[in-house]
Design an enzyme around this catalytic site. Structure first.
Site, PDB file in Angstrom:
ATOM      1  N   SER A  76       0.802  -1.222   0.000  1.00 22.12           N
ATOM      2  CA  SER A  76       0.000   0.000   0.000  1.00 22.12           C
ATOM      3  C   SER A  76       0.835   1.272   0.000  1.00 22.12           C
ATOM      4  O   SER A  76       0.437   2.279  -0.588  1.00 22.12           O
ATOM      5  CB  SER A  76      -0.946   0.007   1.210  1.00 22.12           C
ATOM      6  OG  SER A  76      -1.794  -1.105   1.178  1.00 22.12           O
ATOM      7  N   HIS A 109       0.513   4.795   4.357  1.00 17.00           N
ATOM      8  CA  HIS A 109      -0.206   5.291   3.180  1.00 17.00           C
ATOM      9  C   HIS A 109       0.100   6.766   2.953  1.00 17.00           C
ATOM     10  O   HIS A 109       0.395   7.193   1.830  1.00 17.00           O
ATOM     11  CB  HIS A 109      -1.717   5.130   3.371  1.00 17.00           C
ATOM     12  CG  HIS A 109      -2.165   3.711   3.471  1.00 17.00           C
ATOM     13  ND1 HIS A 109      -3.448   3.370   3.833  1.00 17.00           N
ATOM     14  CD2 HIS A 109      -1.508   2.543   3.246  1.00 17.00           C
ATOM     15  CE1 HIS A 109      -3.565   2.045   3.840  1.00 17.00           C
ATOM     16  NE2 HIS A 109      -2.400   1.534   3.493  1.00 17.00           N
TER      17      HIS A 109
END
Length: 223
Positions: free
Chosen positions: A136, A193
């Site tokens: 991610s 993220h």
């Protein structure tokens, strides 16, 4: 998950011949997931030796997990969601940057996302024992880059049937995931993220400054 609407750009030559870097990255992720999951199930390896954990890093242990954690996932849905997104947005960025530049960008985004995760744990959250795994961080690096280079690119996020412009979707995904993690107490690597997203934004600013004409053409192409 993000699905790109139709586009047409000339595909640049990959260092892997006719096979794209995105396909290679997906293959490596899938193989690594099966390999690591098997070794964990057999107690051959510990989670500490694969996943990124701030307390280990601060003690100088398992430093290689900055890399291994990028190719390990927390379950079938986790790897499916990430690889599905990588297939679409990764393929687009590979065409925009070229295979070699794209590969380096992907790896650096993932690594710096891991660094951001560790630093934020030390400075802000104080949670040193949370593990982080998954692609991610690198994926959000790609998202951040697209927000700068193709802000008006229409994308489909999660299962929403209406396309959303990338400049709204990129930030929206971050906010939604953060909300889900807080409201549902779901272990999502939000700081990783965010770190990847910032890397993508910074690299996008660099490209726009170095190649103003080319990046302007790319942006116009996806209006």
């Amino acid at each position: 998950m993000v699905r790109i609407s139709s586009f047409s750009l000339k595909k640049r030559k990959s260092p892997f011949g006719s096979v794209s870097v995105t396909f290679i990255l997906i293959l490596i992720n899938v193989i690594a997931f099966i390999f690591f999951a098997t070794l964990l199930a057999l107690d051959v390896l510990s989670l500490d030796s694969i996943a990124l954990k701030p307390s280990n890093i601060t003690q100088g242990k398992y430093l290689w997990t900055f890399v291994t954690s990028m190719f390990m996932h927390g379950g079938l849905f986790h790897i499916f969601a990430n690889m599905f997104s990588l297939l679409f947005i990764g393929s687009l960025v590979e065409r925009l940057l070229g295979a070699k530049r794209y590969f380096y960008f992907y790896m650096i985004s993932g690594l710096l996302a891991g660094v951001f995760f560790v630093l934020s744990s030390l400075i802000f959250t104080g949670d040193f024992n949370t593990f982080a795994v998954g692609a991610s961080g690198a994926l959000f690096g790609i998202v951040g880059l697209l927000v700068l280079l193709t802000p008006n690119l229409p994308v489909y996020i999660f299962f929403i049937p209406i396309p959303v412009k990338m400049k709204y979707a990129g930030i929206g995904i971050l906010v939604v995931l953060w909300f889900i993690s807080i409201a549902g107490d779901v272990p999502i690597g939000n700081t990783a993220h965010l770190g990847g997203f910032v890397v993508g934004i910074v690299y996008g600013l660099y490209l726009k400054n170095k190649f103003p004409n080319k990046t302007r053409m790319i942006s116009r192409h996806f209006r």
